[in-house]
Design an enzyme around this catalytic site. Structure first.
Site, PDB file in Angstrom:
ATOM      1  CG  ASP A 297      -1.910   1.138   1.218  1.00 35.63           C
ATOM      2  OD1 ASP A 297      -2.675   1.236   0.246  1.00 35.63           O
ATOM      3  OD2 ASP A 297      -1.914   1.931   2.166  1.00 35.63           O
ATOM      4  CB  VAL A 401     -23.323   5.776 -21.075  1.00 34.32           C
ATOM      5  CG1 VAL A 401     -23.415   7.290 -20.918  1.00 34.32           C
ATOM      6  CG2 VAL A 401     -22.240   5.402 -22.071  1.00 34.32           C
ATOM      7  CB  VAL A 402     -25.450   1.217 -21.368  1.00 29.12           C
ATOM      8  CG1 VAL A 402     -25.310   1.694 -22.804  1.00 29.12           C
ATOM      9  CG2 VAL A 402     -25.760  -0.263 -21.319  1.00 29.12           C
ATOM     10  CD  GLU A 403     -18.576  -2.035 -19.712  1.00 25.08           C
ATOM     11  OE1 GLU A 403     -17.484  -2.608 -19.681  1.00 25.08           O
ATOM     12  OE2 GLU A 403     -18.715  -0.837 -19.401  1.00 25.08           O
ATOM     13  CB  SER A 430     -16.260  -3.244 -15.866  1.00 24.52           C
ATOM     14  OG  SER A 430     -17.290  -3.661 -16.723  1.00 24.52           O
ATOM     15  CG  HIS A 451     -13.113  -0.462 -13.735  1.00 23.84           C
ATOM     16  ND1 HIS A 451     -12.614  -1.724 -13.505  1.00 23.84           N
ATOM     17  CD2 HIS A 451     -14.463  -0.554 -13.523  1.00 23.84           C
ATOM     18  CE1 HIS A 451     -13.607  -2.530 -13.155  1.00 23.84           C
ATOM     19  NE2 HIS A 451     -14.726  -1.842 -13.159  1.00 23.84           N
ATOM     20  CG  ASN A 454     -21.894  -0.537  -8.049  1.00 23.83           C
ATOM     21  OD1 ASN A 454     -21.994   0.448  -7.343  1.00 23.83           O
ATOM     22  ND2 ASN A 454     -22.898  -1.008  -8.747  1.00 23.83           N
ATOM     23  CG  ASN A 501     -13.906  -6.907 -14.209  1.00 23.92           C
ATOM     24  OD1 ASN A 501     -14.328  -7.500 -13.226  1.00 23.92           O
ATOM     25  ND2 ASN A 501     -14.348  -5.711 -14.546  1.00 23.92           N
TER      26      ASN A 501
END
Length: 715
Positions: A297, A401-403, A430, A451, A454, A501
Site C-alpha cells: 500500500d 453510460v451503458v457497457e 469494466s 474504472h 460498485n 476483471n
C-alpha cells in the site's frame, strides 16, 4: 544541548527540566527504527547520568508525535530465529523500562498522532498531556501482530483490562476526549497550549503537587483484578473478539490471552510474556501477508504521488450517465471538494442519480458523520443537467453510460466536441478496450479509462487505464483526481478486463466448471468463504448481476479465446436465459427478500436446481481442497500473466488491486503472495495436477523458470 542525534535531541529548558524531542532527520514523520531506538537508549542513559536533571518532557519536532515502528524493518526482523527475535524485543523494551524508571518525573506532550510504539513511548511516561486535535491508538492487530513495546502490559494497568482490550483488539485511533475519559491521558489542551501545559505539569510533579511515583507504581505491578473478575473479563472478551475477528485473524485474541497470562505478574515478567506472544504472531502467515499488504500500500501511494508532478488540478468535473453509478461518482467527487456536473439524457436518470447521492449523504448525517449544513454544501456541488451548456469549463469528464462499445463511442465523440481541447475524457468501463473506444475520438491522447468499482462510495480501488495513445498528462491528471476523491488508484495498461476483471473471470470460470461437475454452488460458497473471501462466487455473481457477468464473460472470451472461451453452456448461461439476474430482480443462484430494514437478504430457492440441471454434465468427486484449487489456481495464474504481459507494473500493484477491487482475503496478501506462501515450485506442481481442466490451469514458461531457480515474487 545535552544530547544530539539524528532522531532525538535532549536540551535544557529551565530549572533542571529537559526536553527529549523526537525529530527524525530526512523524514516527514517520527518512527521507531533501529536508529531511533539506539538513540533513545543513549538519550535515556545520558539523562540517568545527569544528577542536575529534575524532570523530562517528551515531545515531537514534527506535526505528529510518533507513527509507530518502522514497518519496513519487520520483514527481515521477523525472519530471525524465535530466540533472537524475543531477545531483540526484550532489549528494546529495556529502553522503555529504563525511561520509565528514571528517578525524575516524566511527561509526554502528544501532538498529531501517537500510534503503536509512539503511544507505547507515552505510556512509559508518568503523565500524558494531549492536544485536543491529536489521536492515539495501538493499530498493530491490523498487521497481524499486537503491541510489542509494552502496550499489552502498561495500557491495561493504566485504563483497566476491559478498556485496554477494546483499544488493542479494535486497533482504532482514539480521539482526545475518549482518551481522557478512560484515563489514557491526564489532560487535554488546545494545540497551541500543549508545550505550556506539559511544562506546568512537570513543574507540578517536581514540586510535589503531583505524585509521580504514585502515578507510576500501578504500571509496575500486577493487574488489580481478582480471579473471578479476570475470568469474567477475559473469557467474555475472548469469545466476543474471536467472533468478530474470525479464525483467520489470530492477533486480537492472542492479545487478550497475553494480557490474561501476564495479569498476575509485575511489569518485567509481564513484558516477557508479551515478547513470547509477539514473536509467535510475527511468525504467522497472516502477519507476513498483512505486513506485506501494508508495504504494498505504501508503494502504491508512492507511485500515485509521483504523478503529482505533471498532473493538472481538476477544479470542475462532469459525469455522463446519472443513474446509481453516476450518482455514486458525483457524490464521491462533490463530497471530497470537486464540484461536478451530472448529465443524463432524461429526467428519470437525473432523479435516480440525485436520489443515490442524497441517500448516501442522509446516511452519513444519520450516523453523525456529517452535518446537515455540510450535506447541503455537497448537494450544491452536484449540478444536474440535460445539456452540454456548461461543459466548456470542465477539466475532466467521466463517461459512465451503458457497457456497450458503440454507445460509449458515440457519447464520447459527442462530449469531445463540447469541451476544451485539453479536457480529459475518462471511460468508466469494466471490460471494454480503451484503445478501441479511443478510435472514435479526435484527441485520443486526452482519453483514459477510469474504472470505479460498485458501490463507488465503499470500494477503495480505481483502475486508471492507459490506452495505446493516452498521454502521461491524461494518466497523471486522472490519478490525481482519483486520489482527490479518496480512492486508491492503480495504473494499468489496456487489455480486455484490464487487471481486476481479467483475473476475476478465470475465478468465475473455475466456479462454472465446478457447477458443471455436479458440485453444489452453496457448498462452493461456504468453502470459499471459509477460505477467506467476503462472499462466495455464487453470491458474488448475484450481487454483480448475472447479466453483467454474462456480458463480461463474453468480452473476456473474445479477448482470450485460447483459455477463456468455453463452448458448453454454463450455469451463467442457464440463469441468464431464465432471466434470473441476481439481486437486481430478486432471483439468481439464490432468491432475495427484503428484511425488516429493507435490506436484501439471500434465501435458498429450490427451483434454481431445475434451471441448472441441463448444465451439469457429470457428477465428479471433488474435495473442499479441490474446490479451492479449481478457483484459486485459475485466478493466480491469470494474475501472473497480467504481470508478465505488463498490464500491471509490479507484484505489489497486482496484489493490492485484487485486495481493494474484489476483496481478495487480506490475510492471504494477494494472489502473488499466496503463490509465494505455497512456494512457486510447489504451486507449479499443484497447478500441473489440474492440467486436464484446460489452459487456465497451465503455468507460464516464466513461472516454471522461477520455480526452477527458487525465485519468488516478494523476496
Amino acid at each position: 544541548m545535552i544530547y544530539e542525534g539524528k532522531a532525538i535531541t535532549v536540551k535544557a529548558l529551565e530549572s533542571g527540566i529537559v526536553e527529549l524531542k523526537f525529530d527524525l532527520k530526512g523524514e516527514s514523520v517520527n518512527k521507531f527504527n533501529r536508529l531511533t531506538l539506539n538513540e533513545l537508549r543513549q538519550a535515556v542513559d545520558t539523562i540517568k547520568a545527569d544528577a542536575s536533571i529534575k524532570g523530562v518532557i517528551v515531545s515531537s519536532g514534527k506535526d505528529v508525535f510518533i507513527v509507530g515502528a518502522d514497518i519496513t524493518e519487520f520483514v527481515d526482523n521477523f525472519k530471525l530465529p524465535d530466540a533472537e527475535l524475543v531477545a531483540g524485543n526484550l532489549e528494546a523494551n529495556k529502553i522503555f523500562s529504563d525511561f520509565e524508571d528514571l528517578n525524575v518525573p516524566t511527561v509526554a506532550a502528544i501532538n498529531g498522532i501517537a500510534l503503536g510504539g509512539g503511544l507505547e513511548m507515552c505510556l512509559a511516561a508518568d503523565f500524558r498531556v494531549m492536544s485536543a486535535t491529536a489521536k492515539i491508538g495501538l493499530p498493530e492487530v491490523k498487521l497481524g501482530i499486537y503491541p510489542g513495546f509494552g502496550g499489552t502490559v502498561r495500557l491495561p494497568r493504566l485504563i483497566g483490562a476491559d478498556n485496554a482490550i477494546e483499544w488493542i483488539a479494535a486497533g482504532k485511533e482514539n480521539r482526545a476526549e475518549d482518551a481522557l475519559k478512560v484515563g489514557a491521558v491526564d489532560a487535554v489542551v488546545a494545540p497551541d497550549k500543549l508545550a505550556e501545559a506539559a511544562l506546568n505539569l512537570i513543574k507540578g510533579a517536581i514540586s510535589g503537587e503531583f505524585d509521580y511515583k504514585a502515578k507510576r507504581q500501578p504500571k509496575l505491578e500486577k493487574l488489580k483484578l481478582n480471579a473471578i473478575e479476570q475470568m469474567m473479563s477475559f473469557e467474555t472478551a475472548k469469545g466476543f473478539v474471536a467472533g468478530q475477528a474470525g479464525p483467520n485473524y489470530p492477533a486480537p485474541v492472542e492479545a487478550i490471552k497475553t494480557i490474561q497470562k501476564a495479569a498476575n505478574f509485575g511489569r518485567d515478567k509481564a513484558l516477557e510474556v508479551e515478547a513470547a506472544g509477539f514473536v509467535k504472531l510475527a511468525k504467522t502467515s497472516a502477519a507476513q501477508s498483512l505486513i506485506g499488504l501494508f508495504l504494498n500500500d505504501q508503494e502504491l501511494k508512492k507511485k500515485a504521488k509521483a504523478y503529482d508532478e505533471i498532473a493538472r488540478d481538476v477544479k470542475q468535473a462532469a459525469v455522463l450517465g446519472a443513474g446509481i453509478m453516476g450518482g455514486g461518482i458525483a457524490y464521491q467527487s462533490a463530497s471530497k471538494g470537486t464540484p461536478i456536473l451530472m448529465k443524463d439524457i432524461n429526467e428519470h436518470g437525473i432523479e435516480q442519480g440525485l436520489a443515490e447521492a442524497a441517500k448516501l449523504l442522509v446516511g452519513r448525517v444519520d450516523k453523525g458523520r456529517m452535518t446537515a449544513a455540510k450535506m447541503a454544501e455537497v448537494l450544491n456541488g452536484i449540478r444536474p443537467t440535460l445539456s452540454y451548456g456548461d461543459f466548456g469549463h470542465v477539466d475532466l469528464v467521466v463517461e459512465a453510460v451503458v457497457e456497450n462499445p458503440k454507445v460509449k463511442q458515440a457519447v464520447l465523440a459527442e462530449v469531445e466536441a463540447q469541451v476544451k481541447d485539453d479536457t480529459i475524457l475518462a471511460s468508466n468501463t469494466s471490460t471494454i478496450s480503451i484503445s478501441l473506444l479511443a478510435k472514435a475520438l479526435k484527441r485520443p491522447e486526452n482519453f483514459v479509462g477510469m474504472h470505479f468499482f460498485n458501490p463507488v462510495h465503499m470500494m477503495p480501488l480505481v483502475e486508471v487505464i492507459r490506452g495505446e495513445k493516452s498521454s502521461e498528462l491524461a494518466v497523471a491528471t486522472t490519478v490525481a483526481y482519483a486520489k482527490k476523491m479518496g480512492k486508491n488508484p492503480i495504473v494499468v495498461n489496456d487489455c480486455p478486463g484490464f487487471l481486476v476483471n481479467r483475473v476475476l473471470f478465470p475465478y468465475f470460470g473455475g466456479f462454472a466448471k465446478l457447477v458443471s461437475a455436479g458440485v453444489d454452488f452453496v457448498r462452493i460458497d461456504k468453502v470459499m468463504e471459509k477460505f477467506g473471501w467476503p462472499m462466495g462466487p455464487a453470491y458474488l455473481m448475484d450481487v454483480v448481476g448475472i447479466d453483467t457477468g454474462h456480458h463480461g464473460r463474453d468480452v473476456m472470451a473474445e479477448g482470450f479465446p485460447d483459455r477463456m472461451k468455453d463452448d458448453r453452456r454454463s450455469a451463467i448461461d442457464a440463469l441468464y436465459e431464465a432471466k434470473r439476474l441476481g439481486q437486481k430482480n430478486g432471483k439468481g443462484f439464490y432468491a432475495y427478500e427484503a428484511d425488516k430494514k429493507g435490506k436484501q437478504k439471500k434465501v435458498a430457492d429450490p427451483s434454481v436446481h431445475e434451471v441448472l440441471a441441463p448444465v451439469i454434465y457429470e457428477q465428479r468427486e471433488v474435495s473442499d481442497e479441490d474446490i479451492i484449487n479449481w478457483m484459486m489456481i485459475a485466478l493466480c495464474l491469470e494474475t501472473v500473466r497480467c504481470l508478465e504481459d505488463g498490464i500491471v507494473e509490479t507484484a505489489a500493484e497486482a496484489d493490492m488491486g485484487l485486495v481493494y477491487g474484489i476483496g481478495f482475503p487480506p490475510f492471504r496478501g494477494g494472489a502473488l503472495r499466496y503463490i509465494d506462501s505455497i512456494g512457486v515450485a510447489e504451486f507449479v506442481a499443484l497447478a500441473d495436477k489440474y492440467a486436464d481442466l484446460g489452459p487456465l490451469y497451465h503455468p507460464t514458461a516464466k513461472l516454471r523458470e522461477m520455480a526452477k531457480n527458487g525465485q519468488s515474487f516478494f523476496g
